[in-house]
Design an enzyme around this catalytic site. Sequence first.
Site, PDB file in Angstrom:
ATOM      1  N   GLU A   1     -18.446 -20.836 -11.017  1.00 32.28           N
ATOM      2  CA  GLU A   1     -19.509 -21.762 -11.410  1.00 32.28           C
ATOM      3  C   GLU A   1     -19.319 -22.694 -12.281  1.00 32.28           C
ATOM      4  O   GLU A   1     -18.070 -22.798 -13.142  1.00 32.28           O
ATOM      5  CB  GLU A   1     -20.677 -20.775 -12.013  1.00 32.28           C
ATOM      6  CG  GLU A   1     -20.153 -20.280 -13.264  1.00 32.28           C
ATOM      7  CD  GLU A   1     -21.665 -19.929 -14.228  1.00 32.28           C
ATOM      8  OE1 GLU A   1     -22.613 -20.797 -14.571  1.00 32.28           O
ATOM      9  OE2 GLU A   1     -21.580 -18.816 -14.690  1.00 32.28           O
TER      10      GLU A   1
ATOM     11  N   LYS B   1     -25.747 -10.802 -21.000  1.00 31.12           N
ATOM     12  CA  LYS B   1     -25.860 -10.895 -22.487  1.00 31.12           C
ATOM     13  C   LYS B   1     -26.825 -10.429 -23.093  1.00 31.12           C
ATOM     14  O   LYS B   1     -27.891 -10.172 -22.869  1.00 31.12           O
ATOM     15  CB  LYS B   1     -26.076 -12.497 -22.581  1.00 31.12           C
ATOM     16  CG  LYS B   1     -24.878 -13.404 -22.345  1.00 31.12           C
ATOM     17  CD  LYS B   1     -25.148 -14.823 -22.429  1.00 31.12           C
ATOM     18  CE  LYS B   1     -25.794 -15.435 -21.269  1.00 31.12           C
ATOM     19  NZ  LYS B   1     -25.230 -15.727 -20.273  1.00 31.12           N
TER      20      LYS B   1
HETATM   21  N1  PSU Z   1     -23.082 -16.931 -18.861  1.00 30.29           N
HETATM   22  C1  PSU Z   1     -22.553 -17.639 -19.742  1.00 30.29           C
HETATM   23  N2  PSU Z   1     -22.655 -18.946 -20.029  1.00 30.29           N
HETATM   24  C2  PSU Z   1     -23.531 -19.429 -19.158  1.00 30.29           C
HETATM   25  C3  PSU Z   1     -24.335 -18.881 -18.340  1.00 30.29           C
HETATM   26  C4  PSU Z   1     -24.154 -17.373 -18.293  1.00 30.29           C
HETATM   27  O1  PSU Z   1     -21.785 -17.127 -20.471  1.00 30.29           O
HETATM   28  O2  PSU Z   1     -23.577 -20.755 -19.584  1.00 30.29           O
HETATM   29  C5  PSU Z   1     -25.366 -19.507 -17.238  1.00 30.29           C
HETATM   30  C6  PSU Z   1     -24.930 -18.990 -15.964  1.00 30.29           C
HETATM   31  O3  PSU Z   1     -24.973 -20.272 -15.149  1.00 30.29           O
HETATM   32  C7  PSU Z   1     -26.047 -18.405 -15.296  1.00 30.29           C
HETATM   33  C8  PSU Z   1     -27.059 -19.097 -16.502  1.00 30.29           C
HETATM   34  O4  PSU Z   1     -26.514 -18.404 -14.175  1.00 30.29           O
HETATM   35  O5  PSU Z   1     -26.760 -19.367 -17.651  1.00 30.29           O
HETATM   36  C9  PSU Z   1     -28.753 -18.551 -16.371  1.00 30.29           C
HETATM   37  O6  PSU Z   1     -29.398 -19.352 -16.863  1.00 30.29           O
HETATM   38  P1  PSU Z   1     -31.138 -18.735 -16.916  1.00 30.29           P
HETATM   39  O7  PSU Z   1     -31.043 -17.978 -17.751  1.00 30.29           O
HETATM   40  O8  PSU Z   1     -32.053 -20.146 -17.110  1.00 30.29           O
HETATM   41  O9  PSU Z   1     -31.398 -18.424 -15.376  1.00 30.29           O
END
Ligand code: PSU
Length: 308
Positions: free
Chosen positions: A21, A155
């Site tokens: 990604e 996380k």
């Molecule tokens: N995990 C990380 N860094 C990130 C993300 C996840 O260590 O930047 C990103 C991923 O792209 C994940 C997104 O899909 O955060 C999720 O965002 P949201 O909670 O807005 O859906």
Amino acid sequence: MKFSAEVEEAREGNLPLVALESTIITHGMPYPQNVETAMLVERTVREAGAVPATIAVIDGVLHIGLSESELTALGQAQSVAKLSRADIAACIATGGTGATTVAATMIAARLAGIEVFATGGIGGVHRGAETTFDISADLAELAQTAVTVVAAGAKAILDIPKTLEVLETYGVPVIAMGQDSFPAFWSRDSGLGAPLRMDSATEVAAAHVTRGYMGLPGGQLVANPIPVDEEIPPQDLAPIIAQAISEAEAQGIASKSVTPFLLARIFELTEGQSLRANIALVLNNARLAGEIACEISALRADATENTA
Ligand code: PSU
Ligand code: MN
């Protein structure tokens, strides 16, 4: 859709591919560590015997595999859009540029015929979701798009019990690698059991291929714990996470900005320790994803031989 030369060659040669990604590059880590990490992740996938395909939308074109200069430009750019399922088609249609989240990367990977994807952590159910309704589109994507996603769990900024409940409701296999408990990104143990456990890339590949044979939509989440020497004990992180979340609330950070804000703030508050851990776990996931992609290729080759 535009394939990089390396990905195009891999497709022609039927080599195992691993999708990567780009939101982690633009919104997950600061420059220059983001670009350095992205290149190291690609190298790790190659060392595992597979071909990396970092995914992003650049000037309205869905790129499957980025050149070094494209990667660097993306990593340096300010205010790149964060593209999830809801945004990706609109970005392409309007000629925009954006980084793909787990959800959008899965969509692109499926379109490109890539079955395995490595990242850091998936999005999930945020704490306080009972009032904010903030649940990442990553979870719904895992329910419907047949890509195996290797992450280090969810996380610790999230509500992990609720995240696991939603994944169960959606019928997403959640597989802890080599341990019984579900890992929590910066820490190896979330204190919660994982629904499934596997101990090798071969088992994960077999489960992936079996789902395909059964026509089950949706992917698998492989939760790979961070290497022991790199983990941050949960009790060290808890007060920092609490502080970052209360600052986000006080500043009215909402919606798409929540995850990037919290990651950046935790990086500052841990004086970079969270970033070092983040890099280590992504590399660890890239290695495992490369191995899984190789195993899936081997299983498909066996199946072709048996039917021939
Ligand atoms: N995990 C990380 N860094 C990130 C993300 C996840 O260590 O930047 C990103 C991923 O792209 C994940 C997104 O899909 O955060 C999720 O965002 P949201 O909670 O807005 O859906
Ligand atoms: Mn969200």
